[in-house]
Scaffold this motif. Sequence first.
Motif, short mmCIF file in Angstrom:
data_model
loop_
_atom_site.label_atom_id
_atom_site.label_comp_id
_atom_site.label_asym_id
_atom_site.label_seq_id
_atom_site.Cartn_x
_atom_site.Cartn_y
_atom_site.Cartn_z
N ILE A 169 0.83 -1.21 0.00
CA ILE A 169 0.00 0.00 0.00
C ILE A 169 0.86 1.26 0.00
O ILE A 169 0.64 2.18 -0.78
CB ILE A 169 -0.98 0.00 1.21
N GLY A 170 1.83 1.29 0.92
CA GLY A 170 2.76 2.42 0.92
C GLY A 170 2.24 3.64 1.65
O GLY A 170 2.88 4.69 1.65
N GLN A 171 1.09 3.56 2.25
CA GLN A 171 0.54 4.66 3.04
C GLN A 171 -0.56 4.05 3.91
O GLN A 171 -0.89 2.87 3.77
CB GLN A 171 -0.06 5.73 2.14
N LEU A 172 -1.09 4.85 4.84
CA LEU A 172 -2.20 4.33 5.65
C LEU A 172 -3.51 4.73 4.99
O LEU A 172 -3.75 5.91 4.72
CB LEU A 172 -2.12 4.89 7.07
N VAL A 173 -4.35 3.73 4.71
CA VAL A 173 -5.66 3.98 4.12
C VAL A 173 -6.70 3.32 5.01
O VAL A 173 -6.36 2.46 5.83
CB VAL A 173 -5.75 3.39 2.70
N PRO A 174 -7.99 3.70 4.90
CA PRO A 174 -8.98 3.11 5.80
C PRO A 174 -9.13 1.61 5.62
O PRO A 174 -9.34 0.88 6.58
CB PRO A 174 -10.28 3.84 5.44
N ASN A 175 -9.04 1.16 4.36
CA ASN A 175 -9.25 -0.28 4.15
C ASN A 175 -7.93 -1.01 3.96
O ASN A 175 -7.60 -1.49 2.88
CB ASN A 175 -10.21 -0.53 2.99
N VAL A 176 -7.17 -1.10 5.05
CA VAL A 176 -5.89 -1.81 5.01
C VAL A 176 -6.10 -3.29 4.75
O VAL A 176 -5.38 -3.92 3.99
CB VAL A 176 -5.16 -1.62 6.37
N SER A 177 -7.14 -3.83 5.40
CA SER A 177 -7.30 -5.28 5.34
C SER A 177 -8.69 -5.64 4.85
O SER A 177 -9.68 -5.14 5.36
CB SER A 177 -7.10 -5.86 6.75
N PRO A 178 -8.77 -6.53 3.85
CA PRO A 178 -10.09 -7.04 3.45
C PRO A 178 -10.51 -8.18 4.36
O PRO A 178 -10.98 -9.22 3.89
CB PRO A 178 -9.84 -7.51 2.02
N GLY A 179 -10.30 -8.05 5.66
CA GLY A 179 -10.70 -9.11 6.60
C GLY A 179 -9.67 -10.21 6.74
O GLY A 179 -10.04 -11.35 7.05
N TYR A 180 -8.39 -9.91 6.54
CA TYR A 180 -7.36 -10.94 6.67
C TYR A 180 -7.39 -11.62 8.03
O TYR A 180 -7.23 -12.82 8.16
CB TYR A 180 -5.96 -10.32 6.49
N GLY A 181 -7.61 -10.80 9.07
CA GLY A 181 -7.59 -11.35 10.43
C GLY A 181 -8.69 -12.36 10.68
O GLY A 181 -8.53 -13.30 11.45
N TYR A 182 -9.84 -12.17 10.02
CA TYR A 182 -10.92 -13.13 10.17
C TYR A 182 -10.66 -14.37 9.32
O TYR A 182 -10.85 -15.49 9.76
CB TYR A 182 -12.26 -12.50 9.77
N SER A 183 -10.21 -14.12 8.06
CA SER A 183 -9.92 -15.26 7.18
C SER A 183 -8.84 -16.14 7.78
O SER A 183 -8.81 -17.35 7.57
CB SER A 183 -9.46 -14.78 5.82
N ALA A 184 -7.94 -15.51 8.56
CA ALA A 184 -6.84 -16.27 9.15
C ALA A 184 -7.35 -17.33 10.12
O ALA A 184 -6.72 -18.36 10.32
CB ALA A 184 -5.89 -15.33 9.87
N ILE A 185 -8.54 -17.08 10.71
CA ILE A 185 -9.12 -18.10 11.59
C ILE A 185 -9.39 -19.36 10.79
O ILE A 185 -9.08 -20.47 11.21
CB ILE A 185 -10.44 -17.58 12.21
N ILE A 186 -9.93 -19.14 9.57
CA ILE A 186 -10.23 -20.28 8.71
C ILE A 186 -8.94 -20.93 8.25
O ILE A 186 -8.82 -22.15 8.20
CB ILE A 186 -11.10 -19.82 7.51
N VAL A 187 -7.94 -20.09 7.94
CA VAL A 187 -6.64 -20.63 7.52
C VAL A 187 -6.07 -21.51 8.63
O VAL A 187 -5.60 -22.63 8.40
CB VAL A 187 -5.66 -19.50 7.17
N ALA A 188 -6.14 -21.02 9.87
CA ALA A 188 -5.58 -21.78 10.99
C ALA A 188 -6.28 -23.13 11.12
O ALA A 188 -5.63 -24.16 11.30
CB ALA A 188 -5.72 -20.98 12.28
N TYR A 189 -7.61 -23.12 11.00
CA TYR A 189 -8.34 -24.38 11.12
C TYR A 189 -8.08 -25.31 9.95
O TYR A 189 -7.91 -26.51 10.11
CB TYR A 189 -9.84 -24.12 11.27
N LEU A 190 -8.08 -24.71 8.74
CA LEU A 190 -7.85 -25.50 7.54
C LEU A 190 -6.47 -26.14 7.61
O LEU A 190 -6.26 -27.26 7.14
CB LEU A 190 -7.96 -24.59 6.31
N GLY A 191 -5.54 -25.44 8.23
CA GLY A 191 -4.18 -25.98 8.40
C GLY A 191 -4.06 -26.84 9.63
O GLY A 191 -2.95 -27.11 10.09
N ARG A 192 -5.15 -27.27 10.18
CA ARG A 192 -5.20 -28.16 11.34
C ARG A 192 -4.45 -27.60 12.54
O ARG A 192 -3.82 -28.33 13.29
CB ARG A 192 -4.64 -29.56 11.01
N LEU A 193 -4.49 -26.30 12.73
CA LEU A 193 -3.83 -25.62 13.84
C LEU A 193 -2.34 -25.96 13.90
O LEU A 193 -1.74 -26.00 14.97
CB LEU A 193 -4.51 -25.94 15.18
#
Lengths: 355, 533
Positions: free
Chosen positions: A268-292
């Motif tokens: 991005i190179g600067q601070l914008v309001p939409n930094v993340s398209p929900g990465y932190g939430y999707s990461a929950i699914i990633v963690a589970y999909l990766g069997r923790l």
Amino acid sequence: MIRIQARTEPSTLMKIASPLIAIVLTLLFGCLLFSAIGKDPLQALHVLLIAPLSDSYNIGEMFVKMGPLLLCAVGLAICYRANMWNIGAEGQLLAGALGGSAMALYFIDSDSVFALPITLLAGIVSGMLWSAIPTFLKLRFNSNLILTTIMFNYIALYLLIWAVHGPLRDPQGFGFPESALFSDATLLPTLFEFSRIHLGIVFAILAGFIGWFILTKTHLGFQIRVLGADEPAAKYAGFNSKKLSWFVMLFAGALAGLAGVSETTGPIGQLVPNVSPGYGYSAIIVAYLGRLHPIGAILAAVFMAILYMGGDLAQIEMGIPVAVVSMFQGVLLFFLLACDFFINNRLTLSHQATN
Amino acid sequence: MLLQANKWLRQNGASTLNTQQIASRLELIDITKQYPGCLANDSINLCLQPGEIHALLGENGAGKSTLVKTIYGVVAPDKGDILWDGKEVTIKSPSTARDLGIGMVFQHFSLFETLTVSQNIELCLSQKHLANIDDLAEKIRQLSEEYGLNVDPDKYVHSLSIGERQRVEIMRCLVQSVKLLILDEPTSVLTPQEVSGLFDVLRTLSKEGCSILFISHKLHEVTEICHQATILRGGKVVNTCVPSEETPASIAKMMVGDLAEQDTQYTKKEGTHTLFSANNLSLPSKQPFGTSLKNIQFELKAGEILGIAGVAGNGQDELMAIISGEDNRTNKSSLSLDQMDIGHLHAGDRRKLGMAYVPEERLGRGAVPDMSLTENTLLTHSTGFIKNGLVQWQEAKDYASRLIKKYKVKCHGEFSEAKSLSGGNLQKFIMGREIGQNPKVLICAHPTWGVDVGAALAIHQALLDLRDQGAAILLISEDIDELFLLADRMSAICDGHLSPQVKTQDTNIDQIGQWMAGTFIDTQRELTQETQS
């Protein structure tokens, strides 16, 4: 009559097969859905899953999306292994982005070699602070970690929006809610010339291996696993569960904060309001999909990143709304949890009539 | 032991034959239930007359729960018959049981807190029952009056006390007009006043011909209210008696078995110097169902085994948690190890000072079920296996396999998961792991509970060897034979009070049995009063 019966011991086969079955079911569900809205399901799946890997630019973008997903997921996987239900990676990521950006703006006229490390450190510390508050509330007042971390996601989001509308807004930015562009000294170097892949992905993969190392090779990791698997045993053995809880939460906060600051100082190179398209939430699914498992999370992050890419492409090429990505993720988690049920249970056919 | 039990069975069998002429409310014939690795019920016979209050007694794991679950249709027996009012029945599920007229009040209630009393009761009624009742609230009020239950149908359950909730559970059974009411340790959650109220209700019910099956650990209650008692041990009926003709102490003796059958004898030793002591330790219970500890006082000497007898639920778990440091609310000076105050230390720190524990709960506390034996070795034994924070897995593995060999633990190898081991083998492993750390003080709860004879012998020998090396051992057990066999000094715990400690040679099973029933408490109280005045 089909009945559900508890297995005498968990099925190892199901443990491995569950994510794969869940992916297949999700794709089948996708086909149905695409047909229902009048799109060719096979073409849609091609755009969603194959097209993102079709050229080097897209592969590069895949890695760009994979970085923050993986960083957050590794931290979450370790939290979940310790039975700490941290849903706050999104907020910790945003806090990292905010804290890191504030530092990057401080260094806006600098060309010091320390500017980037200090900026990254600021992001990491912000993420840690953001996870520290719910952790403190849980350990001190026994508050529900799930609720407080979710609430802190919103607080972080609005704090960030306030910052880009207020103190961190670019004075020469015509009033747009964006910060000034960061100086080159605080930008993460890209790895290859032709793409936006930056150092963040290296951090992420490194984090995956560090997470794996901690869990399997260190005494600390062993204590974390015992705490999660069997809390009375951890108490009996005399492990300091508070210390362990602090460790996993701060570790997750640090990684999520690093993910946030890597986004703002990377692609991005600067601070914008939409930094993340929900990465932190999707990461929950990633963690589970990766069997923790931190290494499993690497594979799962690849899949999830492809899905993110595919969602963008599907919108461009077929006019499928980008919301389909969130829906796919939700359905995937749903099927995954449903399939996990069969690790400990099985269906049996019984001929006995019930009354 | 087996021979005697068989004799009892035969006598018991004969008596059931005699009573068969009268149509019993419930009769169990040869009920047998085998769980993997454990014969929970072994040919159990039991007979209940209409209006009879029948106590079911036994140690933890004696098979009481399995038996009542069989009657309530939760567990299907492998063998045996159930006669209800003289007719053979198969009770497939709790709803079948309820249709027959069997009601059960579990130890932990199953009520919805956000619903009212009558909504809660309505929820569990079958269509058949509901059709017979015009106005449920009115019916509840009427029954409440009749039995003195004092249950208001419109109150929300969350506003009720524990005793009131129990009465709602009983009401739930009454509405279905039960003929047999099963109560699983009903008084463990009640205040003394609530207990006497409950007993009034039970007596009224009994007068009206309702049979009651009463599980309890509190022997004076059994002698007070029950007409008959059946005593289980190791899944078998070992004795039956008329409680009013017995004393709590004599029943306690029946529960824990006969000392005369023990043929092995070990030499008793006298400890040298005090290693560990509890000084006037009082602590309220953390849990609503727990027992508070009152003025616990004992000294543990190097080279001796101190045995603590007691019926389950009299404060053993709480005492254990306090000594181990899992519950470290105690003040600094209330516990001391080697003349050092340790009351404020965490469990991990106490371990580092040379304390080790064998908990009652093997799987889920003493060992992590899903982890390998190597990992479970590391659970409490980490010295030598950690270098710079890294686990030396190879060395831990070698040590685990040495433990397996030394204590003859039957398993596939050190990679086996703890849950794949039988109870006895897991206990040998845990015992070996704790003893292997050469502890100064070993606290050991129910070391041979559910363990076969061979393993029990090995565990006894390991404990004695550790004692002879100069360690101090605290042995908490419900098995009084085992305590007399192993302990050099004896004590008993009742309702959170610990009796004085005496040399095993200077006491006998009668005295300890009386102490288990709490006879020492009054004398202790008098003594403290005397010293105060």
